[in-house]
Scaffold this motif. Structure first.
Motif, short mmCIF file in Angstrom:
data_model
loop_
_atom_site.label_atom_id
_atom_site.label_comp_id
_atom_site.label_asym_id
_atom_site.label_seq_id
_atom_site.Cartn_x
_atom_site.Cartn_y
_atom_site.Cartn_z
N CYS B 349 0.84 -1.20 0.00
CA CYS B 349 0.00 0.00 0.00
C CYS B 349 0.87 1.24 0.00
CB CYS B 349 -0.90 0.03 1.23
SG CYS B 349 -2.12 -1.26 1.22
N GLY B 350 1.90 1.24 0.83
CA GLY B 350 2.77 2.41 0.93
C GLY B 350 3.41 2.73 -0.41
N ALA B 351 3.94 1.72 -1.08
CA ALA B 351 4.61 1.95 -2.35
C ALA B 351 3.62 2.46 -3.39
CB ALA B 351 5.27 0.66 -2.83
N LEU B 352 2.45 1.84 -3.46
CA LEU B 352 1.46 2.27 -4.45
C LEU B 352 1.05 3.73 -4.22
CD1 LEU B 352 -0.79 -0.88 -4.87
CD2 LEU B 352 0.88 0.05 -6.46
N LEU B 353 0.78 4.06 -2.95
CA LEU B 353 0.35 5.43 -2.65
C LEU B 353 1.44 6.45 -2.94
CD1 LEU B 353 -1.78 5.28 0.60
CD2 LEU B 353 -2.47 5.97 -1.68
N LEU B 354 2.64 6.15 -2.44
CA LEU B 354 3.71 7.15 -2.56
C LEU B 354 4.16 7.33 -4.00
CD1 LEU B 354 6.04 6.69 0.53
CD2 LEU B 354 4.40 8.47 0.04
N ILE B 355 3.97 6.33 -4.84
CA ILE B 355 4.40 6.47 -6.23
C ILE B 355 3.25 6.95 -7.11
CG2 ILE B 355 5.44 5.29 -8.20
CD1 ILE B 355 7.22 5.59 -5.66
N LEU B 356 2.04 6.41 -6.86
CA LEU B 356 0.92 6.77 -7.74
C LEU B 356 0.42 8.19 -7.49
CD1 LEU B 356 -1.17 3.50 -7.90
CD2 LEU B 356 0.37 4.47 -9.60
N LEU B 357 0.31 8.58 -6.22
CA LEU B 357 -0.24 9.91 -5.92
C LEU B 357 0.53 11.04 -6.61
CD1 LEU B 357 -1.61 9.93 -2.28
CD2 LEU B 357 -2.83 9.97 -4.47
N PRO B 358 1.87 11.07 -6.49
CA PRO B 358 2.59 12.15 -7.18
C PRO B 358 2.37 12.11 -8.69
CG PRO B 358 4.02 11.04 -5.63
CD PRO B 358 2.77 10.24 -5.69
N GLU B 359 2.18 10.91 -9.24
CA GLU B 359 1.96 10.81 -10.68
C GLU B 359 0.64 11.47 -11.08
OE1 GLU B 359 3.69 9.90 -13.17
OE2 GLU B 359 5.41 9.07 -12.09
N TYR B 360 -0.40 11.19 -10.28
CA TYR B 360 -1.71 11.72 -10.64
C TYR B 360 -1.89 13.17 -10.20
CZ TYR B 360 -2.90 7.11 -12.13
OH TYR B 360 -2.90 5.93 -12.81
N LEU B 361 -1.03 13.61 -9.30
CA LEU B 361 -1.14 15.00 -8.85
C LEU B 361 -0.02 15.83 -9.46
CD1 LEU B 361 -2.01 14.35 -5.11
CD2 LEU B 361 -3.57 14.86 -6.98
N ARG B 362 0.31 15.54 -10.70
CA ARG B 362 1.42 16.23 -11.32
C ARG B 362 1.19 17.74 -11.41
NH1 ARG B 362 5.94 14.30 -13.47
NH2 ARG B 362 6.07 12.06 -13.49
N ASP B 363 -0.09 18.14 -11.49
CA ASP B 363 -0.40 19.56 -11.58
C ASP B 363 0.11 20.32 -10.36
OD1 ASP B 363 -1.57 18.83 -13.83
OD2 ASP B 363 -3.64 18.89 -13.09
N PHE B 364 0.16 19.60 -9.24
CA PHE B 364 0.64 20.25 -8.03
C PHE B 364 2.10 19.91 -7.79
CE2 PHE B 364 -3.81 19.11 -7.64
CZ PHE B 364 -4.37 20.37 -7.49
N GLY B 365 2.81 19.63 -8.87
CA GLY B 365 4.19 19.16 -8.79
C GLY B 365 5.08 20.00 -7.90
N GLN B 366 4.84 21.33 -7.92
CA GLN B 366 5.72 22.19 -7.15
C GLN B 366 5.57 22.00 -5.64
OE1 GLN B 366 4.68 26.10 -8.31
NE2 GLN B 366 2.50 25.74 -8.20
N PHE B 367 4.42 21.44 -5.24
CA PHE B 367 4.21 21.22 -3.82
C PHE B 367 4.61 19.81 -3.38
CE2 PHE B 367 0.87 24.32 -4.98
CZ PHE B 367 1.42 25.40 -4.30
N ARG B 368 5.19 19.06 -4.32
CA ARG B 368 5.42 17.65 -4.07
C ARG B 368 6.28 17.42 -2.82
NH1 ARG B 368 7.94 13.47 -8.41
NH2 ARG B 368 8.34 11.79 -6.93
N MET B 369 7.39 18.11 -2.77
CA MET B 369 8.31 17.90 -1.64
C MET B 369 7.69 18.31 -0.32
SD MET B 369 10.87 16.48 -2.50
CE MET B 369 11.30 15.88 -4.09
N ILE B 370 6.99 19.44 -0.34
CA ILE B 370 6.43 19.93 0.92
C ILE B 370 5.34 18.99 1.42
CG2 ILE B 370 4.60 21.48 0.10
CD1 ILE B 370 5.72 23.55 2.03
N THR B 371 4.54 18.45 0.47
CA THR B 371 3.50 17.50 0.88
C THR B 371 4.15 16.24 1.41
OG1 THR B 371 2.70 18.11 -1.29
CG2 THR B 371 1.20 16.89 0.10
N PHE B 372 5.17 15.80 0.71
CA PHE B 372 5.87 14.57 1.09
C PHE B 372 6.37 14.69 2.53
CE2 PHE B 372 8.79 11.10 0.34
CZ PHE B 372 8.10 10.38 -0.60
N GLY B 373 7.03 15.82 2.81
CA GLY B 373 7.55 16.04 4.15
C GLY B 373 6.43 16.09 5.17
#
Lengths: 262, 407
Positions: B349-373
């Motif tokens: 589940c962790g791998a699917l979420l952490l890899i798929l979510l950024p892919e589908y939320l590419r529009d918010f790419g600039q916030f990727r790191m901050i969301t991740f943290g």
């Protein structure tokens, strides 16, 4: 009597501190021997030394292995010493806390079983048979020590006395010739200590395992041991039957201090 | 209104005021360089204050709830998810449904989606492999991506020089991964915890830097292109068919990984790993060879990374050292930690979420790191054991199972 453990002139230095000083000690086959001495006398260091956790500075350690041959075990790794037939328990309980009682004992069987990676993946007949053997053997050891009612309990949830017994059970699973018990009665109440006495005698009588124990509970030591070795400041200051030790002047001095009125 | 609530509101207010003060220079003052004036944006300060107040209130509320839940959890022992997972009548149909979904997936969705799924599943495999090292044997490995690189370059180079196909290189990649696992494992046998993490991190970087600089061997930063996709009995497949084929391969590999790791966990070796994690000294005193057990964990963990690397090279058709940075290691470790250390379902589940979510939320790419943290911090506070916390399956002894043997 054939000896099972022969320690000759064992010396262990921690920097400038001599923890063990030319210690000689012999344990015979099927004997219950005790190692006593004041706090800090070097008893646990002695155990750590002969089981390979510490490397001795000088001296020789010989163990009669399972095949009956005498082997020098100085500087062997702890796991190899265990494989050669000497198992131990720890003063501060060191059980595997995330495992059940049975699994703890099953770990003890590790050194006498062989299943590898392929066996684990394919679960062939030999591996299944071995697993069954491990479970059966572990359970029968738990039964011997009357721990079977805890079998599926997590080891950490056991009462203190039972945890001590479980340590013994785990050590027994390695099929030892000699069992080293480091303060098995520490923290036990008198009833539990009584039970432990019987248990240790039972292990020796039924399985023929020789036992060397460190203990501060003199009642227990006097009741079950055949030979007592007394150490102080890393030196052996006395050896003999319980009766002899009780009346040994040097031992009395070490324990109670100099009698100023004498 | 009772006192605790009032108290909490007061604390949130203080937090809001503190935040307004902290962000004053950047949120309120703006120097207009053209007109040489200062714009005072007091509105921003208000927004910050309101936002901080609400976030702080929510945070406090969640913390309270967590405490309450924990008490309840201690009474019951297991969380709801874990209970559901243990109920056979639910878990078996769920697995079957999941399998059917996995099979029809490439036919339902576009090739783009299938490609994304392939990379997500590669990470599932990597996460499961790292889970052996980190979750079971308790060895913190921050250079795991090195083995992934070994697998990928093994396929690329063996194919380039000797024309070896995907199916030949797949086991070779796994084997090479294991070899490198042992190579790394051997010098770090004595290390634990932080020290181990630092050395493995260095190892990961060493492999990447070698690949980047040894031009004759790895073609440096330019990388290797035109890596073929796996073939199916020499059939000439279209690109989309090849992608679907690769998708099925990785699905099978993931199933294989789950199967093997499941078996290993329940075996003599798996028990030795858990014992080693619990207490090294006692473990050795029980006759377990520490060195051998650790090396086995490193090798078996790295095997999956090696195979994952082969699939990765086949999927992207182009590899260069930039794909194997420390960042990848961190992501893989995050999938394990966030998913639930030691738990197979959790890691998937962790791998699917952490890899798929950024892919589908590419529009918010600039916030990727901050969301991740932020997500990781939140996870550590509210679910330190991971999304699906591992409940180790213990051996359950049933009475009457034994025929008394006397040893």
């Amino acid at each position: 009597m054939t000896s099972i453990l022969d320690v000759k002139n064992l010396t262990l230095d921690f920097g400038g501190l001599r923890a063990i000083d030319h210690l000689n000690l012999t344990v015979n086959k099927g004997e219950i021997a005790a190692l006593i001495g004041p706090n800090g006398a070097g008893k646990t260091s002695f155990f750590n030394c002969i089981t390979g956790i510490y490397k001795p500075t000088a001296g020789e350690i010989f163990l009669t292995c399972r095949n009956g041959e005498k082997e020098r075990i100085n500087g062997l790794k702890p796991n190899l010493v265990t494989r050669k037939g000497m198992a131990r328990t720890f003063q501060n309980i060191r059980l595997f806390s995330s495992m059940t009682v049975l699994e703890n004992v099953m770990i003890g069987c590790h050194s006498i079983t062989h299943a590898g990676i392929l066996g684990a993946v394919f679960k062939d007949a030999a591996t299944r048979k071995e697993e069954k053997y491990i479970v059966d053997k572990s359970y029968s050891i738990l039964k011997t020590l009357e721990l079977e009612r805890f079998v599926n309990e997590l080891a950490v949830n056991l009462p203190y006395g039972a945890q001590r017994l479980l340590e013994i059970a785990r050590a027994m699973a390695t099929d030892p010739q000699l069992l080293l018990l480091d303060e098995p009665a520490a923290g036990m109440n008198p009833t539990e200590t009584r039970r432990l006495d019987d248990m240790i005698l039972k292990i020796r009588d039924e399985k023929g395992i020789a036992i060397l124990l460190i203990e501060h509970d003199m009642k227990l030591v006097m009741r079950i041991s055949e030979t007592i070795h007394v150490v102080d400041y890393g030196k052996k200051i006395g050896e003999g039957t319980p009766e002899e030790i009780r009346n040994h002047p040097v031992v009395i001095k070490a324990y109670l201090g100099e009698d100023i009125h004498a | 209104m009772n006192m605790p609530v009032l108290n909490e509101i007061k604390k949130s207010l203080i937090a809001a005021i503190w935040f307004m003060f902290l962000t004053f220079p950047i949120m309120v003052i703006k120097v207009n360089t053209i007109t040489r004036t200062i714009d005072w944006r007091w509105k921003n300060m208000m927004y910050t204050g309101i936002g901080a107040f609400f976030l702080s209130a929510v945070w406090r509320y969640m913390l309270r709830r967590k405490e309450k839940n924990q008490n309840a959890l201690e009474k019951e022992g297991l969380s709801i998810v874990q209970k559901i997972l243990q109920v056979k009548t639910f878990s078996i149909p769920a697995t079957v449904l999941l399998l059917i979904f996995a099979i029809v997936f490439p036919h339902l969705f576009s090739m783009h989606q299938t490609n994304i799924m392939i990379s997500a599943l590669i990470y599932v495999m990597l996460g499961l492999g790292l889970n052996i090292v980190v979750g079971l044997a308790g060895l913190l490995d921050l250079g795991y991506v090195a083995f992934f690189a070994v697998g990928a370059y093994a396929y690329a180079l063996l194919n380039l020089h000797f024309g070896l196909g995907f199916w030949t290189v797949l086991p070779v990649g796994g084997f090479l991964g294991a070899v490198f696992g042992i190579l790394l494992g051997y010098p770090v046998l004595r290390l634990r915890g932080d020290y181990l993490a630092i050395v493995t991190l260095g190892f990961g970087e060493i492999i990447r830097i070698i690949l980047e600089n040894w031009n004759e061997f790895s073609f440096g930063p330019a990388g290797i292109a035109n890596i073929p996709k796996p073939e199916l009995f020499g059939l000439d497949l279209s690109l989309s068919a090849k992608t679907i084929y690769l998708y099925y391969i990785i699905v099978l590999l993931v199933i294989f990984t789950v199967f093997v790791i499941n078996r290993l966990t329940d075996s003599r070796i798996g028990r030795a790993w858990i014992a080693l994690k619990d207490d090294e000294i006692a473990c050795q005193a029980m006759g377990i060879d520490k060195a051998k057990t650790k090396l086995r964990a490193f090798a078996l963990g790295a095997t999956w990374a090696g195979m994952g690397g082969v699939v990765f090279a086949a999927k992207t058709a182009f590899i260069n050292p930039a794909s194997f940075t420390i960042w990848e290691s961190v992501i893989i470790l995050c999938t394990v930690v966030a998913g639930g250390m030691g738990s197979i379902v959790g890691v998937i589940c962790g791998a699917l979420l952490l890899i798929l979510l950024p892919e589908y939320l590419r529009d918010f790419g600039q916030f990727r790191m901050i969301t991740f943290g932020a997500v990781l911090v939140l996870m550590m506070v509210f679910r330190p054991g991971g999304m699906i916390e591992n409940v180790r399956r213990t051996y359950q002894f049933k009475t009457g199972e034994t025929n008394d043997i006397h040893s």
